[in-house]
Scaffold this motif. Structure first.
Motif, mmCIF file in Angstrom:
data_model
loop_
_atom_site.group_PDB
_atom_site.id
_atom_site.type_symbol
_atom_site.label_atom_id
_atom_site.label_comp_id
_atom_site.label_asym_id
_atom_site.label_seq_id
_atom_site.Cartn_x
_atom_site.Cartn_y
_atom_site.Cartn_z
ATOM 1 N N LEU A 178 0.839 -1.192 0.000
ATOM 2 C CA LEU A 178 0.000 0.000 0.000
ATOM 3 C C LEU A 178 0.880 1.250 0.000
ATOM 4 O O LEU A 178 2.050 1.199 0.355
ATOM 5 N N PRO A 179 0.294 2.382 -0.403
ATOM 6 C CA PRO A 179 1.084 3.619 -0.461
ATOM 7 C C PRO A 179 1.677 3.984 0.901
ATOM 8 O O PRO A 179 1.167 3.590 1.950
ATOM 9 N N ALA A 180 2.734 4.776 0.848
ATOM 10 C CA ALA A 180 3.390 5.216 2.076
ATOM 11 C C ALA A 180 2.624 6.371 2.699
ATOM 12 O O ALA A 180 2.022 7.180 2.001
ATOM 13 N N VAL A 181 2.644 6.386 4.010
ATOM 14 C CA VAL A 181 2.100 7.511 4.765
ATOM 15 C C VAL A 181 3.152 7.909 5.789
ATOM 16 O O VAL A 181 4.052 7.131 6.115
ATOM 17 N N GLY A 229 5.550 -1.735 14.430
ATOM 18 C CA GLY A 229 4.650 -2.692 13.802
ATOM 19 C C GLY A 229 4.368 -2.353 12.351
ATOM 20 O O GLY A 229 3.713 -3.134 11.658
ATOM 21 N N MET A 230 4.823 -1.208 11.884
ATOM 22 C CA MET A 230 4.633 -0.853 10.475
ATOM 23 C C MET A 230 5.950 -1.107 9.726
ATOM 24 O O MET A 230 6.971 -1.432 10.321
ATOM 25 N N VAL A 231 5.885 -0.956 8.407
ATOM 26 C CA VAL A 231 7.006 -1.364 7.566
ATOM 27 C C VAL A 231 7.559 -0.141 6.845
ATOM 28 O O VAL A 231 6.807 0.606 6.205
ATOM 29 N N LEU A 232 8.855 0.053 6.970
ATOM 30 C CA LEU A 232 9.514 1.237 6.418
ATOM 31 C C LEU A 232 9.374 1.270 4.893
ATOM 32 O O LEU A 232 9.635 0.282 4.205
ATOM 33 N N ALA A 233 8.990 2.452 4.373
ATOM 34 C CA ALA A 233 8.745 2.575 2.930
ATOM 35 C C ALA A 233 10.012 2.896 2.145
ATOM 36 O O ALA A 233 10.132 2.515 0.976
ATOM 37 N N THR A 264 9.212 11.813 12.527
ATOM 38 C CA THR A 264 8.205 11.052 11.786
ATOM 39 C C THR A 264 8.939 10.117 10.836
ATOM 40 O O THR A 264 10.145 10.248 10.630
ATOM 41 N N VAL A 265 8.193 9.204 10.254
ATOM 42 C CA VAL A 265 8.819 8.236 9.357
ATOM 43 C C VAL A 265 7.770 7.783 8.344
ATOM 44 O O VAL A 265 6.578 7.755 8.640
ATOM 45 N N ARG A 266 8.234 7.496 7.134
ATOM 46 C CA ARG A 266 7.313 7.059 6.088
ATOM 47 C C ARG A 266 7.220 5.529 6.097
ATOM 48 O O ARG A 266 8.221 4.831 5.955
ATOM 49 N N VAL A 267 6.005 5.073 6.244
ATOM 50 C CA VAL A 267 5.745 3.628 6.312
ATOM 51 C C VAL A 267 4.583 3.300 5.389
ATOM 52 O O VAL A 267 3.808 4.175 5.015
#
Lengths: 396, 396
Positions: free
Chosen positions: B18-21, B30-34, B165-168
């Motif tokens: 899915l797109p990065a946010v 628990g999220m995945v680095l984009a 912040t970080v893009r995931v």
């Protein structure tokens, strides 16, 4: 120095399962069942069909082919109670109660699928394709036991017993407090001597990974009175701090808690993570004071805090599964102290040090590569390539 | 019949990351680095002390004991930039930048801990107890790689790079819809033929366990038009249904979707879970239609849906780790079909069937005991005690 094992035991002894609360099934997964859950009814509740087909009397299908009159149509959920008399059949769908008189289900594939009469071309043995009442559970059976971690299948079992809610242990709210005048929130421009706080995020994520609810506080400056007021004013189930517990002149956590009668500061025979504190605040809240280097905080949380959180959640087994793996190279370990070495997998049963570029407990970037924590006993003074190591899998 | 492997591949092919946010570090675990996350600065940013002690010129401590003048006091976070000239020392705490002129840290334990002058009783080798700038990472290093699941250590690494912040990849919102006229919400009094819905809770919990956000809908009655409107109107990233895909007269999911050009219904060579459907709805939303027996739903989700959710989250490795275990007793498996058998551990490397009291896919109470799913290949027709099995660990 206190042994790693003794300090682990002291840390765990501060924790007890939290009181039970009632939650809906939408909130229950990941929580731990507080009471044995028994069934009052047989499961399934009645004999029902395991196939889409026809409920028949086996005597009627002894000679084949045969045509039977269809006396009822029983979708799943039908409340009808027809009787299958000799020479008749009931069309029946998977899950529908087997009507009186019938003793066998003939799958639709063995018929012409008729709706007023049905031609049966072949038939299974008597009693086939019936699910018997009680074959899943009988009244009085414990279907889900107290202490069970409710995963998808256990939640489904609770639902199948007809319970819209379930009693589980409350999740612990755990405050994590990072201390240090050098720490600033990530994103703040750094002047000489400052670094971004990473421990409050490290520990908050670790609390959540352990199934707790994290209350992240930090970074907190090295002011003894402020910190003491903060720590003693928190309304949480446990507190974890990082930093300020060593022998330095500014060890703020130690200074803030040194007069607490039920908090002790000890040297533990482990590397990293030698300076440790733990105990209870006046209101009874357990507190764990971890050293501030990121690798030390990480390893200390894993050893001392995670089992306590699991215990508070109501779990009985609070240990990570351990794996055996072979060391990929050589390193020394401190004499008389256990070592906790972050490792990554380099083969199916082979691990290398995750922080191999350096050797220190400050290597937060390298720590991101860690998939496991090798626990090297105090008696070992040197690890050689090929040695078998006990590894806790810590990657999510 | 389609092979298990082919249907797994078809199911996974419907999913894409899915797109990065952009999320805060409090939401990131628990999220995945984009994107690859590189460092622009050396880590640590400057040479700093690994100990609480005194920064000295090693030449000054060649002959011991020696008394040095204390020219500065450097707590962690100090912005001071003193110079350590010959005959002097700076008191320094762990993490503080090493002042100009100094090349060695003497731990406080080897001194009298003086604040105006300090008596050095012993000293380490030159260069000891310094953490060098860049020893954790140098500019340009990828500190956390795209596709990394952000656990506590990875989140800490992001924080240490100074990112608030970080893009995931966005977490997938997955609707789960249980169908069947026989189903009522748990807690509803049952009349003949009714059972409590358990699949919507089973699948919702499984979606969350796989890292998705569950939108639980159900139970839904067997009305084709209503179900078609429901399914085509959902604004989610994927849809999972249970029930209504077999050969029965009331198979509502099949009836509601049979005209969809991009949805196929197939028989898969697996037990349980033979009747399966998958494809895309007109808006492009992937849909997985699973059979309705609880064990079938559970095993089908594990085989076909879970890998797709992991792929949508941005993970590259979407497979569970497999274990080898020895079967505890004998059972038969269907000829020409793979078998998915819920098992529980009865020894370190030994498994027994979790549903051994019965043998059917309706055994939802027994399923709660399942800790693993043994995957028996289609070529195997019988499992004998002592056989080695491939097991997926499915317990939470």
């Amino acid at each position: 120095m206190r042994s790693l094992e003794d300090h682990r035991a002291a840390a765990l002894a501060l924790a007890a399962p939290l009181p039970a609360v009632e939650v809906t099934l939408d909130e229950a997964d990941g929580m731990v069942l507080a009471d044995d859950l028994r069934t009052d009814e047989p499961l399934p509740r009645w004999d029902n069909s395991a196939m889409d087909g026809y409920a028949v009397r086996h005597a009627d299908v002894a000679a084949l082919p045969v045509t039977l009159r269809v006396v009822a149509d029983l979708p799943a959920g039908s409340a009808d109670e027809p009787v299958v008399v000799p020479g008749s059949a009931a069309r029946i769908m998977t899950g529908a109660p087997v009507p009186a008189g019938a003793d066998t289900i003939v799958p639709v594939e063995l018929t012409d699928a008729g709706t007023t009469t049905v031609l049966i071309r072949d038939a299974p043995a008597a009693g086939t394709h019936l699910r018997r009442a009680g074959e899943d559970a009988v009244p009085g059976d414990v279907v889900v036991a107290a202490g069970t971690l409710l995963g998808p299948a256990a939640v489904a079992a609770v639902a199948s017993l007809g319970h819209p809610t379930v009693r589980v242990h409350r999740r612990p709210r755990v405050a994590v407090v990072s201390t240090g005048d050098e720490l600033v929130p990530p994103g703040t421009p750094l002047r000489r001597g400052q670094i971004p706080d990473s421990n409050s995020w490290l520990l908050a994520a670790a609390v959540r990974e352990a199934g707790g609810v994290a209350v992240r506080i930090g970074p907190v400056p090295d002011d003894v009175d402020t910190l003491r007021d903060l720590l003693t004013g928190l309304d949480v189930d446990a507190i974890v701090t990082s930093g300020g517990v060593s022998v330095g002149a500014y060890d703020v956590v130690k200074a803030a808690l040194i007069d607490q009668p039920d908090v002790e500061f000890v040297a533990v025979a482990v590397q990293p993570g030698k300076p440790q504190g733990l105990g209870r605040l006046p209101g009874g809240t357990p507190i764990y004071t971890l050293p501030g280097n990121p690798v030390s905080s990480f390893a200390s949380f894993e050893m001392f805090v995670r089992p306590a959180i699991l215990r508070m959640r109501g779990l009985r087994d609070v240990e990570r599964p351990t794996l055996l793996a072979v060391a990929d190279d050589d390193w020394t370990t401190p004499p008389g102290r256990a070592q906790l070495m972050p490792v990554r997998w380099v083969g199916p049963d082979r691990v290398a040090r995750a922080t191999a570029r350096g050797s220190g407990s400050h290597l937060v970037a390298r720590l991101a590569l860690a998939e496991g924590l090798a626990v090297i006993p105090a008696e070992t003074s040197r690890v050689a390539a090929g040695d078998r190591l006990t590894v806790l899998r810590v990657s999510p």
